[in-house]
Each structure stands twice: as structure tokens, then as C-alpha cells.
Design an enzyme around this catalytic site. Sequence first.
Site, PDB file in Angstrom:
ATOM      1  N   SER A  58      40.765  49.855  30.934  1.00  0.00           N
ATOM      2  CA  SER A  58      39.578  50.642  30.631  1.00  0.00           C
ATOM      3  C   SER A  58      39.305  51.649  31.743  1.00  0.00           C
ATOM      4  O   SER A  58      39.895  51.590  32.827  1.00  0.00           O
ATOM      5  CB  SER A  58      38.375  49.717  30.452  1.00  0.00           C
ATOM      6  OG  SER A  58      38.148  48.980  31.644  1.00  0.00           O
ATOM      7  N   ASP A 188      46.328  40.687  33.059  1.00  0.00           N
ATOM      8  CA  ASP A 188      45.014  40.074  33.206  1.00  0.00           C
ATOM      9  C   ASP A 188      44.467  39.910  31.796  1.00  0.00           C
ATOM     10  O   ASP A 188      44.034  40.887  31.170  1.00  0.00           O
ATOM     11  CB  ASP A 188      44.106  40.978  34.033  1.00  0.00           C
ATOM     12  CG  ASP A 188      42.718  40.374  34.252  1.00  0.00           C
ATOM     13  OD1 ASP A 188      42.496  39.222  33.821  1.00  0.00           O
ATOM     14  OD2 ASP A 188      41.870  41.057  34.844  1.00  0.00           O
ATOM     15  N   THR A 219      46.846  36.397  35.278  1.00  0.00           N
ATOM     16  CA  THR A 219      45.716  36.237  36.193  1.00  0.00           C
ATOM     17  C   THR A 219      44.420  35.944  35.424  1.00  0.00           C
ATOM     18  O   THR A 219      43.448  36.689  35.521  1.00  0.00           O
ATOM     19  CB  THR A 219      45.528  37.486  37.062  1.00  0.00           C
ATOM     20  OG1 THR A 219      45.248  38.615  36.198  1.00  0.00           O
ATOM     21  CG2 THR A 219      46.769  37.773  37.893  1.00  0.00           C
ATOM     22  N   THR A 260      42.121  33.053  38.836  1.00  0.00           N
ATOM     23  CA  THR A 260      41.449  33.786  39.908  1.00  0.00           C
ATOM     24  C   THR A 260      40.096  33.226  40.304  1.00  0.00           C
ATOM     25  O   THR A 260      39.620  33.498  41.406  1.00  0.00           O
ATOM     26  CB  THR A 260      41.276  35.261  39.499  1.00  0.00           C
ATOM     27  OG1 THR A 260      40.598  35.327  38.228  1.00  0.00           O
ATOM     28  CG2 THR A 260      42.641  35.937  39.362  1.00  0.00           C
ATOM     29  N   GLY A 300      37.469  41.438  38.831  1.00  0.00           N
ATOM     30  CA  GLY A 300      38.689  40.892  38.250  1.00  0.00           C
ATOM     31  C   GLY A 300      39.798  41.920  38.206  1.00  0.00           C
ATOM     32  O   GLY A 300      40.970  41.616  38.499  1.00  0.00           O
ATOM     33  N   ASP A 301      39.449  43.164  37.871  1.00  0.00           N
ATOM     34  CA  ASP A 301      40.436  44.242  37.826  1.00  0.00           C
ATOM     35  C   ASP A 301      41.003  44.514  39.215  1.00  0.00           C
ATOM     36  O   ASP A 301      42.208  44.719  39.385  1.00  0.00           O
ATOM     37  CB  ASP A 301      39.787  45.516  37.270  1.00  0.00           C
ATOM     38  CG  ASP A 301      39.058  45.273  35.965  1.00  0.00           C
ATOM     39  OD1 ASP A 301      39.653  44.631  35.074  1.00  0.00           O
ATOM     40  OD2 ASP A 301      37.909  45.711  35.826  1.00  0.00           O
TER      41      ASP A 301
END
Length: 376
Positions: A58, A188, A219, A260, A300-301
Site C-alpha cells: 500500500s 508479510d 512475517t 513478529t 509491521g511494514d
Amino acid sequence: MISILHNNNYNSLLITSPSQPIAFRNLSVFSKYSRAMAPPILSLALPSETGRVLSIQSHTVQGYVGNKSAVFPLQLLGYDVDPIMSVQFSNHTGKLIVFTYLILSQCQIINLYMVYQLKYIAGYPTFKGQVLNGKQLWELIEGLKANNLLYYTHLLTGYIGSVSFLDTVLEVVSKLRSINPALTYVCDPVMGDDGKLYVPEELVAVYREKVVPVASMLTPNQFEAEKLTGFRIASEQDGQEACRHLHAAGSSFSTLVVITSICIDGTLLLIGSHEKEKGQSPVQFKIVIPKIPAYFTGTGDLTTALLLGWSNKYPNNLEKAAELAVSSLQAVLSRTLKDYEKAGYDPQTSSLEIRLIQSQDDIRDPEINYKAQLYD
């Protein structure tokens, strides 16, 4: 009279005439010259030592989520990164706003003040933008292919909002591996958090049945790992078993798995797992992560990008890569928290935009403050 001379240094045409001053005109307007004189793609002709990454995630105009959280850190670590935006929004949508209707549906009585508070905590009351579909994604891939630009060492994917788009991503994986069989695919599997999905339910099966078998690194967070494996993670042992399950379901080569964030009895952990060879018992470890009393967007990204970057630099030492990633992340979050407090803002009242640019030294050369502990 007009003279046209090719200028090798500038890849353009030198145009002179009595009535016009000397000027450089872009070569592309002269179609009969452009193909023969096209410059080399230096990221292919002179590749970086680290690699060339295609990142499908995104994008927001304001703030740092998705590709805005991933591209810059990877570039700081020496990677050439080509981003494709799965969505393009004016700003982040906010974590809690996704759950607003779920929460409201469980409340028998609610007033306008409560609705306002839910939106306020999310950070922004609205957002605008566009969503890329699978057909549009494939058109971009075809454009790269037509110009011999599809050689990548890594593919990175994050938020994907539809089954059709995810199916196209799987076609992209296949296409890239037909060109570079050694492609590393870092996924992810963004599906949800805190027990709630924020993607359509049918995406879960696609991730579990089609994506996990082709990914080189996964992840997930705790909730996503539960969705991928089908069982609840309530202990560290459960987390280790989830990693082993994902190894077994993974590709024919060894897979890296990093859960994670796992919260066990109030303690926040990262659990990592890697096989030296496919089928062997994996090496597993944990890193204890201090909780910060705030919610940040894009973490998270950023974490996945850092894990890609450092694991490639330390291919046989996932523990070291995770230490570096966690240490960078915590430094970014600490700086973000301090800057909001310096600005006189209560950081617990809404989601916070991470201070990525201001933290570039902590990304490029982090001080390792969080150590991995190997499991027996």
C-alpha cells in the site's frame, strides 16, 4: 539551417539553429533514435551488492505505512527498490476505524459521542484514494517485461485487499522465478490483528494454501500465524510449533519464519525460526520486546523490510538479522514517542506517524540493544 548532433554524455540531442539558442531536447521525442540510444538500466548493468527489490504494498501520500515504511529503509541498507502501490490513499485508514462497525454491532446502546471517539482514536476521520486491481498490476508487470526489466533478487509483499489481486501476485512470483530461480519472496501476510480480520475471510485460505508454499520468508503477527496454522497460540511453545508448521507447509527450500509480535502473559516477544536445510529441525529463538504505551502505524511494514534487508546481509544468521531489525524499530518508535511529547501531544489519544526520516542513522547502523535467546 538546423544541425542535430548526438551528445553521448547527456543521452540527448544537441539542436542548433540561427533563430534558436543551443538547447538539449529529450531523445525520446525522436522515435527513430530512441531505441538505439536507450541508456542502460544501471540497477541491472551495475547491480548493488545487496539486491534489487520489487515491493508490492500500500501507499499513502501523508505518513508512513506500506511502501512508505519499506522503501526508504531498504534503500538506506543499499537496495535498489521498485515499488508498486496496491492501494494509494491520502492518509492511513487507522487501525481502529476498521473495527468500528464490528464494535458497534455488538453494542445495544451507543451514542454519537462514542462514535466520535472511535473515529478520533483512529487518527483521521476519513481518507480518499484508489485501489489497484489484479489486471492493472499485471499490466505493470507486462510493461516491465517488455523492456527486459523483470530481473529481481527479492519480491516483498504487504497489504493486499482482494483474492483476485493476491492471485495475480502469485502469477508475479511465478514470472519472476522463471527469470531468476533464486528469487527470495518475503511475504508479510497482512490479514488482521488483536483477534480481528481486516481483509476478506476468503484471503486466509489463499495465503495458507497458495502463498505459504512459495514464500521464502514469512512475517506474520500472532493473529496471522494462528490463521495460517489453524491453531491458537497461547504460549511460547505454541509459537515455536506454529513456526514448525509453517516450515512444513513451506517451499521445497528452507523457509524463514518470524512471528513478529506475540503477547504471552503480558510479555511481548518476537519468535524466529530457520531451517539450515529443508526437513531439518529448525533453529529457533526469541527476542523480548519492551511494550511502548502507544499505537503506531506502519510498524509491521517497517519490521518486514528490515528483516528482508538484514537477513540478506546475514544469510546464515537470522538471529543477528532480527536483533538489528528490532533494535532499529525500537529506536524509531522511541524517537517518535519523544517527538510527539515534545510537541505537547498526548501519544495515547490516537495512532502515531513514525519518524522514519529522522531515524535514518538508527536504520542504517543500529546499536543492538535487544538480543536473541536461543531455544533448546
